[in-house]
Scaffold this motif. Structure first.
Motif, mmCIF file in Angstrom:
data_model
loop_
_atom_site.group_PDB
_atom_site.id
_atom_site.type_symbol
_atom_site.label_atom_id
_atom_site.label_comp_id
_atom_site.label_asym_id
_atom_site.label_seq_id
_atom_site.Cartn_x
_atom_site.Cartn_y
_atom_site.Cartn_z
ATOM 1 N N ASN A 61 -53.372 -22.244 18.408
ATOM 2 C CA ASN A 61 -53.130 -21.677 20.676
ATOM 3 C C ASN A 61 -52.685 -22.503 21.474
ATOM 4 O O ASN A 61 -53.687 -23.531 21.270
ATOM 5 N N GLU A 113 -52.530 -14.524 25.110
ATOM 6 C CA GLU A 113 -52.667 -14.356 22.946
ATOM 7 C C GLU A 113 -54.113 -13.263 22.796
ATOM 8 O O GLU A 113 -54.083 -12.904 22.092
ATOM 9 N N GLN A 117 -50.144 -18.622 18.576
ATOM 10 C CA GLN A 117 -48.929 -19.770 19.129
ATOM 11 C C GLN A 117 -47.591 -20.296 17.736
ATOM 12 O O GLN A 117 -47.243 -20.078 17.939
#
Length: 151
Positions: free
Chosen positions: A14, A20, A27
């Protein structure tokens, strides 16, 4: 990465941006030699959009002149994720560019992509025009598939 039984497990990466957790996703996810990179966009380390498009009275982008800046910043963010796994753009096998204006993307994509991939990009690429992206000021989003078995 595998567990003790030799079963492939997921490794995630991430960037620490607010959405997020808000949206609930990784990600990038690595399973075996393949990395799946979620759609990347042009944000800075704090999550603020870089080169946001000015909006019209209906909340739609009215100017696409920041397409190259957003595209380059998007690739820069993807580079950060790839480096988490020790990968480079040489190992990208497919990318999908989602854009609000196909003509504006075509006008800058060749130059930007050659800076990223070199003079003759060896990557399958899809360019798809869409009506909306996650943020109203966003012009482009790029997703990637990466094969770590490539040297």
């Amino acid at each position: 990465m595998s567990d003790k039984a030799g079963t492939a497990v997921k490794e995630v990466a991430n960037l620490g941006v607010p959405w997020e957790q808000a949206y609930g996703y990784a990600q990038a996810v690595k399973v075996g030699n393949i990395i799946h990179v979620s759609g990347q966009l042009s944000h800075d380390a704090a999550g603020a959009l870089v080169g946001p498009a000015p909006l019209d009275e209906n909340g739609r982008p009215k100017d696409f002149s920041n397409m190259a800046l957003q595209m380059q910043t998007t690739y820069d963010n993807a580079r950060r994720l790839l480096s988490h796994f020790g990968a480079t753009f040489d190992q990208v096998v497919e990318e999908t560019l989602f854009v609000l204006d196909v003509d504006a993307a075509f006008a800058v994509a060749g130059e930007v992509r050659r800076r990223v991939y070199g003079p003759t990009p060896a990557v399958a690429s899809n360019l798809i025009g869409v009506s909306r992206l996650a943020f109203r000021e966003q012009l482009i989003e790029i997703a990637f598939r990466v094969d770590l078995s490539l040297a």
